[in-house]
Design a protein around this motif. Structure first.
Motif, PDB file in Angstrom:
ATOM      1  N   ALA A 403       0.775  -1.453  -0.089  1.00 56.15           N
ATOM      2  CA  ALA A 403      -0.024  -0.009   0.059  1.00 56.15           C
ATOM      3  C   ALA A 403       0.842   1.129  -0.139  1.00 56.15           C
ATOM      4  O   ALA A 403       0.490   2.350  -0.654  1.00 56.15           O
ATOM      5  N   ILE A 404       2.011   1.298   0.696  1.00 53.12           N
ATOM      6  CA  ILE A 404       2.554   2.341   1.034  1.00 53.12           C
ATOM      7  C   ILE A 404       3.884   2.722   0.076  1.00 53.12           C
ATOM      8  O   ILE A 404       4.437   3.897  -0.389  1.00 53.12           O
ATOM      9  N   THR A 405       4.554   1.786  -0.349  1.00 54.18           N
ATOM     10  CA  THR A 405       5.775   1.753  -1.181  1.00 54.18           C
ATOM     11  C   THR A 405       5.732   2.345  -2.264  1.00 54.18           C
ATOM     12  O   THR A 405       6.450   3.242  -2.706  1.00 54.18           O
ATOM     13  N   PRO A 406       4.673   1.922  -3.210  1.00 55.84           N
ATOM     14  CA  PRO A 406       4.619   2.530  -4.497  1.00 55.84           C
ATOM     15  C   PRO A 406       4.181   4.190  -4.317  1.00 55.84           C
ATOM     16  O   PRO A 406       4.523   5.033  -5.357  1.00 55.84           O
ATOM     17  N   LEU A 407       3.590   4.649  -3.157  1.00 52.73           N
ATOM     18  CA  LEU A 407       3.255   6.256  -2.997  1.00 52.73           C
ATOM     19  C   LEU A 407       4.723   6.621  -2.420  1.00 52.73           C
ATOM     20  O   LEU A 407       4.758   7.858  -2.808  1.00 52.73           O
ATOM     21  N   ARG A 412      10.358  10.887 -10.040  1.00 51.78           N
ATOM     22  CA  ARG A 412      10.824  12.330  -9.547  1.00 51.78           C
ATOM     23  C   ARG A 412      10.017  13.542  -9.892  1.00 51.78           C
ATOM     24  O   ARG A 412       9.939  14.725  -9.654  1.00 51.78           O
ATOM     25  N   SER A 413       9.112  13.042 -10.978  1.00 49.81           N
ATOM     26  CA  SER A 413       8.487  14.055 -11.604  1.00 49.81           C
ATOM     27  C   SER A 413       7.083  14.517 -10.850  1.00 49.81           C
ATOM     28  O   SER A 413       6.554  15.632 -11.093  1.00 49.81           O
ATOM     29  N   GLN A 414       6.843  13.719  -9.916  1.00 43.39           N
ATOM     30  CA  GLN A 414       5.570  13.801  -9.258  1.00 43.39           C
ATOM     31  C   GLN A 414       6.127  14.859  -7.991  1.00 43.39           C
ATOM     32  O   GLN A 414       6.981  15.145  -7.483  1.00 43.39           O
ATOM     33  N   PRO A 415       4.735  15.581  -7.410  1.00 46.57           N
ATOM     34  CA  PRO A 415       5.077  16.542  -6.374  1.00 46.57           C
ATOM     35  C   PRO A 415       5.702  15.780  -4.926  1.00 46.57           C
ATOM     36  O   PRO A 415       5.192  14.692  -4.815  1.00 46.57           O
ATOM     37  N   PHE A 416       6.310  16.376  -4.517  1.00 52.53           N
ATOM     38  CA  PHE A 416       6.971  16.067  -3.216  1.00 52.53           C
ATOM     39  C   PHE A 416       7.886  14.820  -3.230  1.00 52.53           C
ATOM     40  O   PHE A 416       7.794  14.016  -2.569  1.00 52.53           O
ATOM     41  N   ALA A 417       8.107  14.461  -4.219  1.00 55.68           N
ATOM     42  CA  ALA A 417       8.952  13.144  -4.666  1.00 55.68           C
ATOM     43  C   ALA A 417      10.115  12.987  -3.503  1.00 55.68           C
ATOM     44  O   ALA A 417      10.154  11.886  -2.974  1.00 55.68           O
ATOM     45  N   LEU A 418      11.035  14.124  -3.567  1.00 60.16           N
ATOM     46  CA  LEU A 418      12.231  13.927  -2.669  1.00 60.16           C
ATOM     47  C   LEU A 418      11.780  13.920  -1.269  1.00 60.16           C
ATOM     48  O   LEU A 418      12.186  12.910  -0.341  1.00 60.16           O
ATOM     49  N   PRO A 419      10.854  14.324  -0.525  1.00 53.95           N
ATOM     50  CA  PRO A 419      10.474  14.118   0.987  1.00 53.95           C
ATOM     51  C   PRO A 419      10.003  12.639   0.935  1.00 53.95           C
ATOM     52  O   PRO A 419      10.147  12.080   1.906  1.00 53.95           O
ATOM     53  N   ARG A 420       9.097  12.221  -0.192  1.00 49.66           N
ATOM     54  CA  ARG A 420       8.612  10.891  -0.122  1.00 49.66           C
ATOM     55  C   ARG A 420       9.761   9.771  -0.128  1.00 49.66           C
ATOM     56  O   ARG A 420       9.853   8.791   0.481  1.00 49.66           O
ATOM     57  N   HIS A 421      11.078  10.107  -0.776  1.00 51.32           N
ATOM     58  CA  HIS A 421      12.134   9.262  -1.079  1.00 51.32           C
ATOM     59  C   HIS A 421      12.765   9.110   0.263  1.00 51.32           C
ATOM     60  O   HIS A 421      13.301   8.028   0.620  1.00 51.32           O
ATOM     61  N   ALA A 425      13.508   5.813   2.744  1.00 53.05           N
ATOM     62  CA  ALA A 425      14.869   5.329   3.062  1.00 53.05           C
ATOM     63  C   ALA A 425      14.948   5.833   4.390  1.00 53.05           C
ATOM     64  O   ALA A 425      15.579   4.535   5.118  1.00 53.05           O
ATOM     65  N   GLY A 426      14.578   6.422   5.248  1.00 54.51           N
ATOM     66  CA  GLY A 426      14.496   6.518   6.783  1.00 54.51           C
ATOM     67  C   GLY A 426      13.910   5.294   7.253  1.00 54.51           C
ATOM     68  O   GLY A 426      14.272   4.641   8.148  1.00 54.51           O
ATOM     69  N   LEU A 427      12.756   4.765   6.642  1.00 56.68           N
ATOM     70  CA  LEU A 427      11.705   3.639   7.224  1.00 56.68           C
ATOM     71  C   LEU A 427      13.001   2.507   7.067  1.00 56.68           C
ATOM     72  O   LEU A 427      12.924   1.581   7.767  1.00 56.68           O
TER      73      LEU A 427
END
Length: 664
Positions: A403-407, A412-421, A425-427
Motif C-alpha cells: 500500500a505505501i511503498t509505491p506512494l 521524480r516528476s511527481q510532487p514532493f517526490a524527494l521528501p517521499r524518497h 529511506a528512513g523507514l
C-alpha cells in the motif's frame, strides 16, 4: 524492451543486495537457542526426532505435532529432516528458516512486480525497482523476525511460501486471460484464456491444500486471490485492442467472466459457509473460553486494539512494542475500557472506508489495505487463540508495504517526490537497524532473555524466561551466581496478574534439584492458581515437569502438595487428556497407586482416542499387571491408528513384552 534489458542488471543487483543485507542482519541470530513453544513442538517432541528416514518414522514425525489438531505434518516433517541431518541443533533449524524467508522474499518481489504491472490505474514506470523495495522492506521488517529466528514458526513462513506461490500463479493466469492479443472465439477451449483460467484455478487450490499442511493460515489464499480480483482485475473478460498495446499492458471489458465467479463460489464461499457452520457451535459454548482470560466479546474488542497496534508495529516499530511476549496486554472489557478500544474501532472503520475510496483511484493501495485486514480475519476474530503474536503479520505486513511503498517511491516528476524518497529511506534504515539489534540479542539465550525482560517488564512470561535461563546457566549449582539471580524474576513473574504456574514450578524444581528448602508460599500460590481457573497448556507442562522430576528421583517433592495441585487442576469440568495422563503417570510411578494410575490413563484415552501415546501407556500398565488378554485387545485398537506404519516400532515392542511375535 532494449531499455528494460539495459536497466534490469541494476535491478537484479539491487535485489541481490537486499538478500545480502537480510542475510547479514539475521546471521548473528542463528547461534541462539530454542525458545518457548520450540520445546513442546521440537525439543520435547520425540516424534520429530526419528531414529532413521524410514517411511514409518517419517509418517510418525509428520503426525506428531501437539500444536494443532490438524498436526501440521509438512512443518513437522521438515523439523524431522533437520534432525536427521544435523541433530537437535537450533543453528541449522534457524538457518533453514532463514533460507525459507529469503525464498519468500524472492516470491514477494515477483508477486509485487506482477501486481504493479496489473494496476489498472496506471503503469508504474519503475515497477521493478518498486518491487525490489517492497521485497527488501518486507524481508527486513522487525515484526517478521520471529517467523525466522523462532524455530517453531517455520510453520508460518512455510505456509506463506505456498500462499505467495499461489497468488503469483493466480496473477499470472489472470494476465494471460486478459491479454488482448489472445482473445479467442467463444467456442475455443485450446487457447491462452482457458490455460490462464486453469492456472488460476490450480493456483488457489493446490497451494492452499499443501500450505495448510504446514499451518492453517494457508486457507486464506483464496480470499487473498479474491481481493486481487476485486481491486485489480474486477472479474473482467479481455477485449481486443483497438490500438497496439505497450508491453505488460492489459485491457478490461465491462463484462464479468462467469468462470471466475463460479470458481470463487466453489473454492471460497462454499468452504467458508461449511467452516463457519462447523466452528460456530463450539465457539458459542462458554466452556470453550474457560481456559482463557477473555470471552468471545472481550476478545473481539481487544483485537480491534491489537490489529491497530499491528499497523504501528509494522511501519513504526519500537523495541518495547516488539517484545515477543505480550501476556501483559490489558484486555478490553468495554468500548471505553480502555478508551483506546473505541478509538481503534474508529480507526479500523476509517481504514476500511479509505480502502473503498482508494479502489477506483489507487487500486494497488486499496489492495494492500485489504490484504492486511483480511489476514487478521482468521487469527483476530472468533477463534479462541491467544490474543497477540507478532508472526501473525508475516503476510499481513506485505499488504501494508504494497500500500505505501509505491506512494513513497514516486517518480521524480511527481510532487514532493524527494521528501517521499527520504521518508522511505528512513523507514528502511530504521527497520534494518531494529531487526539487526534484535537478531543480535537472539544470538545468545541469556542476552535474549535479559533483552526481552527489559522490553516487557510486566510480562509474566518474559520474567519467567529470564529466571529459567538463569537456572540453566547455574547448572543446578547452589553456589553459582546465576542461582541467586534466578529468584527475583521468577518470584516477580509469579506475582504478576494472569501468570501461569510456570514460575512457581521453576522455583520448586530448582530448589528440589539443588536439595534446598521449598517455600510453602510457592506451593500455596501454585495450588491457588490451579483452583482459580482451568489449567492451560503451560500449567499442564509445569505439572508434567514436576512429575517427571519426581519419577526420575531427582526431586524430593511432598506428595500431599503434589496431590493437592492435581486435585485443584482436575476440579474443573472436562479436564484435558494430557492432564489426566500426567496425573496417571504420577499415581502409577510416584504414588505407586496402580489402580488410580490405570483409571486416569484410561480416562485420557477416552478423552483423546486418536492420540496413540495414551493407549501405549495403558497397554504397558496392563502388561505390567499380567492382564495380557486386555492388553492384546488394546493393541488391536491401537493398530487402527498405525497410519503408514508409524507405530510399527511401538507395536512390536508391546507384542514382544507380551510374549507375542512381532508383525514387522
Amino acid at each position: 524492451m532494449t531499455d528494460f534489458l539495459r536497466r534490469s542488471p541494476w535491478r537484479l543487483l539491487a535485489l541481490l543486495a537486499a538478500f545480502t543485507i537480510t542475510l547479514i542482519v539475521y546471521w548473528p541470530g542463528l547461534s541462539g537457542g530454542f525458545l518457548f513453544d520450540d520445546y513442546p513442538n521440537i525439543v520435547d517432541n520425540k516424534g520429530v526426532q526419528p531414529h532413521d528416514a524410514s517411511l514409518p518414522s517419517l509418517v510418525g514425525a509428520a503426525l506428531s505435532s501437539p500444536a494443532s489438531d490438524f498436526k501440521r505434518p509438512l512443518a513437522s516433517l521438515s523439523f524431522a529432516i533437520n534432525y536427521l541431518a544435523t541433530g537437535l541443533d537450533p543453528y541449522w533449524m534457524k538457518l533453514t528458516n532463514l533460507l525459507i524467508h529469503l525464498l519468500n522474499g524472492w516470491l514477494v518481489y515477483l508477486l509485487s512486480l506482477a501486481l504493479l504491472r496489473s494496476d489498472p490505474a496506471r503503469q508504474h514506470p519503475h515497477a521493478s525497482l518498486v518491487a525490489v523495495l517492497i521485497a527488501a522492506g518486507w524481508m527486513l521488517l522487525p515484526i517478521n523476525l520471529t517467523a525466522v529466528l523462532y524455530v517453531v514458526q517455520r510453520m508460518e513462513s512455510m505456509a506463506n511460501l505456498f500462499v505467495l506461490l499461489g497468488l503469483l500463479g493466480y496473477v499470472t493466469g489472470r494476465r494471460r486471460m486478459l491479454d488482448p492479443r489472445h482473445v479467442p472465439p467463444p467456442t475455443s477451449f485450446g487457447n491462452t484464456q482457458w490455460t490462464g483460467f486453469i492456472l488460476c484455478a490450480a493456483s488457489i487450490t493446490i497451494p492452499t491444500a499443501i500450505g495448510t499442511l504446514a499451518k492453517e493460515t494457508a486457507v486464506m489464499l483464496p480470499l487473498y486471490a479474491l481481493l486481487i480480483e476485486w481491486t485489480l482485475f474486477r472479474f473482467s473478460q479481455s477485449q481486443k485492442a483497438a490500438i497496439p498495446q505497450e508491453e505488460h499492458q492489459i485491457r478490461f471489458s465491462r463484462r464479468h467472466d462467469p468462470r471466475l465467479i463460479g470458481l470463487f463460489l466453489l473454492v471460497l464461499a462454499l468452504p467458508f459457509a461449511l467452516g463457519l457452520a462447523w466452528l460456530l457451535p463450539n465457539v458459542l459454548k462458554p466452556a470453550t473460553w474457560a481456559a482463557r482470560d477473555f470471552t468471545l466479546g472481550t476478545r473481539l474488542l481487544s483485537e480491534a486494539r491489537i490489529v491497530t497496534d499491528y499497523v504501528a508495529w509494522t511501519l513504526l516499530p519500537t523495541p518495547n512494542a516488539l517484545s515477543f511476549y505480550h501476556d501483559d496486554f490489558r484486555i478490553s472489557t468495554g468500548l471505553l475500557s480502555p478508551w483506546s478500544t473505541l478509538a481503534s474501532l474508529v480507526f479500523l472503520v476509517a481504514l476500511t472506508a479509505l480502502m473503498l475510496w482508494l479502489r477506483p483511484r489507487k487500486p494497488l493501495a486499496a489492495l494492500g489495505i485489504a490484504l492486511f485486514l483480511s489476514c487478521q480475519l482468521l487469527t483476530g476474530t472468533i477463534l479462541p487463540l491467544e490474543l497477540i503474536y507478532e508472526h501473525r503479520n508475516y503476510f499481513a505486513s506485505f499488504g501494508l508495504l504494497l500500500a505505501i511503498t509505491p506512494l513513497f517511491a514516486a517518480p521524480r516528476s511527481q510532487p514532493f517526490a524527494l521528501p517521499r524518497h527520504v521518508l522511505l529511506a528512513g523507514l528502511l534504515l530504521s527497520w534494518t537497524a531494529l531487526t539487526a539489534m534484535t537478531a543480535y540479542a537472539w544470538g545468545n539465550p541469556l542476552r535474549l532473555a535479559e533483552d526481552l525482560a527489559l522490553r516487557a517488564p510486566q510480562s509474566p512470561r518474559a520474567q519467567y524466561e529470564l529466571g529459567r535461563t538463569y537456572i540453566i546457566y547455574s547448572h543446578y549449582d547452589p553456589a553459582s551466581p546465576f542461582t541467586r539471580l534466578a529468584y527475583a524474576p521468577l518470584e516477580k513473574s509469579a506475582s504478576l496478574p494472569n501468570s501461569s504456574i510456570l514460575p512457581e514450578q521453576a522455583l520448586i524444581f530448582m530448589n528440589a534439584r539443588m536439595k534446598l528448602p521449598l517455600k510453602d508460599a510457592w506451593w500455596d500460590s501454585m495450588i491457588a492458581k490451579l483452583q482459580a481457573r482451568r489449567p492451560g497448556v503451560q500449567d499442564e507442562s509445569s505439572l508434567g515437569a514436576l512429575t517427571q522430576c519426581a519419577h526420575e528421583g531427582r526431586c524430593d517433592l511432598p506428595q500431599q502438595r503434589m496431590m493437592n495441585a492435581f486435585m485443584a487442576a482436575l476440579s474443573h469440568s472436562a479436564p484435558s487428556a494430557r492432564l489426566l495422563a500426567t496425573y496417571g503417570d504420577y499415581a502409577w510411578n510416584v504414588l505407586e497407586d496402580h489402580a488410580l494410575g490405570e483409571r486416569m490413563t484410561e480416562a485420557a484415552v477416552n478423552a483423546s482416542p486418536y492420540e496413540p501415546a495414551y493407549q501405549i501407556t495403558l497397554i504397558r500398565m496392563l502388561a505390567a499387571q499380567g492382564r495380557t488378554d486386555e492388553a492384546h485387545q488394546a493393541i488391536q485398537r491401537l493398530q487402527k491408528l498405525n497410519v503408514g506404519g508409524r507405530l510399527d516400532e511401538e507395536l512390536d515392542a508391546l507384542r514382544l513384552r507380551l510374549g507375542s511375535p512381532s508383525h514387522g
